[in-house]
Motif scaffolding. Sequence first.
Motif, PDB file in Angstrom:
ATOM      1  N   ARG A 159      83.955  28.707  37.496  1.00 59.91           N
ATOM      2  CA  ARG A 159      84.357  27.386  37.015  1.00 59.91           C
ATOM      3  C   ARG A 159      85.877  27.331  36.853  1.00 59.91           C
ATOM      4  O   ARG A 159      86.519  26.349  37.217  1.00 59.91           O
ATOM      5  N   ALA A 160      86.456  28.404  36.332  1.00 50.93           N
ATOM      6  CA  ALA A 160      87.907  28.453  36.158  1.00 50.93           C
ATOM      7  C   ALA A 160      88.621  28.423  37.507  1.00 50.93           C
ATOM      8  O   ALA A 160      89.631  27.730  37.673  1.00 50.93           O
ATOM      9  N   SER A 212      88.450  24.998  39.065  1.00 49.27           N
ATOM     10  CA  SER A 212      89.308  24.018  38.390  1.00 49.27           C
ATOM     11  C   SER A 212      90.703  23.955  38.997  1.00 49.27           C
ATOM     12  O   SER A 212      91.434  22.992  38.767  1.00 49.27           O
ATOM     13  N   HIS A 249      91.248  23.506  42.022  1.00 52.01           N
ATOM     14  CA  HIS A 249      91.139  22.527  43.110  1.00 52.01           C
ATOM     15  C   HIS A 249      91.900  22.995  44.349  1.00 52.01           C
ATOM     16  O   HIS A 249      92.586  22.219  45.018  1.00 52.01           O
ATOM     17  N   ASP A 281      84.366  17.855  40.779  1.00 52.52           N
ATOM     18  CA  ASP A 281      85.002  18.194  39.511  1.00 52.52           C
ATOM     19  C   ASP A 281      84.162  19.240  38.774  1.00 52.52           C
ATOM     20  O   ASP A 281      83.051  18.946  38.325  1.00 52.52           O
ATOM     21  N   PRO A 282      84.663  20.496  38.625  1.00 52.41           N
ATOM     22  CA  PRO A 282      83.845  21.536  37.974  1.00 52.41           C
ATOM     23  C   PRO A 282      83.524  21.224  36.517  1.00 52.41           C
ATOM     24  O   PRO A 282      82.463  21.598  36.021  1.00 52.41           O
ATOM     25  N   GLN A 283      84.443  20.544  35.813  1.00 56.23           N
ATOM     26  CA  GLN A 283      84.163  20.174  34.423  1.00 56.23           C
ATOM     27  C   GLN A 283      82.991  19.192  34.346  1.00 56.23           C
ATOM     28  O   GLN A 283      82.135  19.294  33.472  1.00 56.23           O
ATOM     29  N   ASP A 300      79.734  21.055  34.965  1.00 55.05           N
ATOM     30  CA  ASP A 300      79.314  21.786  33.771  1.00 55.05           C
ATOM     31  C   ASP A 300      78.778  20.840  32.706  1.00 55.05           C
ATOM     32  O   ASP A 300      77.770  21.117  32.050  1.00 55.05           O
TER      33      ASP A 300
END
Length: 596
Positions: A210-211, A214, A216, A431-433, A436
Motif C-alpha cells: 500500500r505504501a 501510494s 503512484h 487510489d490505494p487509500q 483500503d
Amino acid sequence: MATPVVADSMLLDAVIYLGAAVVAVPVARFLGLGAVIGYLAAGVVIGPWGLGLISEVESTLHFAEIGVVLLLFIIGLELQPSRLWALRKPIFGLGSAQILLSAIPIGGVAFALGQPLATAVLIGLVLALSSTAFALQTLAEKGQLTAHHGRAAFAILLMQDLAVIPLLAMIPLLAPGAGNGFEPMALAKTLGVIALVIIGGRTLLRPVMRAVASAHTNEIFTAMALLVVVGTALLMQWVGLSMALGAFLAGVLLADSEYRHALEADIEPFKGLLLGLFFIAVGMGVNLGLLASAPLQVAGIVVGLMAVKFAVLWVLGRWHGLPGTAPRGLAVALSQGGEFAFVLFGVAVGDGLMPADVSELLIVAVTVSMAITPLLFLLHERLPTIDTPAPQAFDTPEHHRVIIAGFGRFGQIVARVLQARKEPFTALELDPQQVDFVRRFGNKTFFGDASRPELLRAAQIEHADLFVLAIQEDAQSLAVARAVRELAPDLRIIARARNRAHAYKLMELGIRDVVRDTLWSSAHAAETALAGLGYTAAQARDTVERFVELDETRLFDSFGKHDNLEAMIDMARASASELEAMFEQDNAETSRERKS
C-alpha cells in the motif's frame, strides 16, 4: 577497461536471444507446432552444438529459471488458499502415487543395468519428476489448464515440486561415506523460513505494498512485485527448498489481496520473456555430439522413460475418475523428464553418488523428452478428444460478468445495487487509500490502473458482459475507455461523464450508454422544487421526465456538431423553445378540461 567488453558481450547475447526468438517462434506457430517448439529450435540453432553463437548454456539456464519461478507465482495468485485446500487430495494422493509408481520401474531398470542401488533409487525418483515449465506453459497455450487433465497435471506438478525438498536432502545421505545423518538445526531453519514467509505474507506485505502504491509510480510498483517474488524464492533456496515452490507460496498468500490483478499484470511480461529464454537454454543444452555418438542409448532411455510415465499416468487418471480422454491428456502432459534433473543430477555428481558420464547421458535424454512433449500434444489433438469442464475444486479463479473501473461514490452506488441483486463484480481502483478504505467496509476492490491492458486481461475482461466506467476525471476515463475498446470491442460500456463535453468525447469512442454526473441528481432536485411550489407529485414527475428525455435526445442529436459553437447555441435555444411550447400546450389543455 574490461567492463565495456563484458557489457558489449551481454548486449550481443541479448540481441542473439531476441533475434532467434523473433524468427523461430512465429515460424513454429505458422507451422502449427506452438511457441515452445520454436524456442527449443532457436536454442539448438544458436547453441554450442549449432552455430555456436552462445556458449554459456549453464549460466543462461540458471538465470532463465526465474521464468519458471514467475510462472509458479502467477499460478499461486490465481489459486486462493481455500481452493488450494480443495486440491489437497489430488496433490498428495495423485501426486505421491505418480512419483512412487513411476520411480519403481525406472529405478528397477537402472539397477538391472548395473547401477548401484543408491544411484538407481535416485535415478528413479528424479526421472519420475516432470517439467513444470513445459507442461504448464503448453497447457496454458492450448487453453487446457481448466480441463480435467490440466487441473490434475497441476496438482501432480505441485507435489513434484514439494518432493524436490526431500530429494535434495537425501542425496548426501545416499552418497558414499555419508554420515552426517539428521540435522535438527537445518530442519528448524527450514520450518522457520516457511513460517516467516507465511506470517510475513499475511501481516506485512499488504501495508508495504500500500505504501509503495501510494507513490503512484508504476515502475516502482513493478520493482516491488519482482522483489516479492525473487526475494521469497531466494529465501526458500537459502534453506534448500525449491525457488519455484517459494514463489508459488508467495502467490497463494497474495491471492486474496487487493493487489492481485496489478501484480499479475506487472509480472506477466517478465514471465513470458524469461520462460522463453528458459526453453531456448534447454534447446542450447541438447548435446548433439552425444546424440550422434550414442543415438540408440539416448533413444532407448527416452522411449523407456516416456512409456513408463505415460502408462502410470494413464492408469492413475482412470483410477482418479478422469472422464473421456482426459487420462490420455494427463499422460501426454507429464510423460517427459523435468528441469529439476539438471540440478539434482549435478548435486549427485558433486557428492560422488553418480558418474559424470551417466549424468550427462540422462540429462540429454531428459532434454530430448522435453522437446518431444509439444509434438505429443499435437498428436493428442489429432486423435479424438472427449473432455468436459473440470469440477469446482479444479476451477480457475471466478470471472465476473461486471467490471467496475473507479470505486469512488459513483462506482460504490452501482456496486451496492449489484450486490443487492447478488450480481458479482470485479472493481478496479487506482487510489490505494480508497482501496483500503473500501476493504474495511467489506467490499472487495483491486488496486491498479484500469487503462493498462495487462490489468484488464488479469481481470479477465474477455469474460465480462458489462463494463462500468465510473471514473470522473476526463483524461483517465478516456484512457480506460480506449483500452477497453481495444481489448473488447463488443463489450457494452456504461460510462460516467463529468459534463456534456466529457460525454461527447466518450461518444466519439462509440459509447452510447453515457450517464452525466449531475443530470439525474439535478432533475430530482427540480422535481422536489416543483412539488414545493404546489405542483402535484404527478405533474412534477412528468415535467422532469420530459425534460430529461428531451435533454438526452438533444445530446445525441447534437453529436457530430458539438465542435460547432454556433450550431450548439442554436440547438440549445430551439430545445428551450420546444420545451416551453410543450408545457404551454399542456397548460392550455388542462385549462380547457377544467372549464368543460
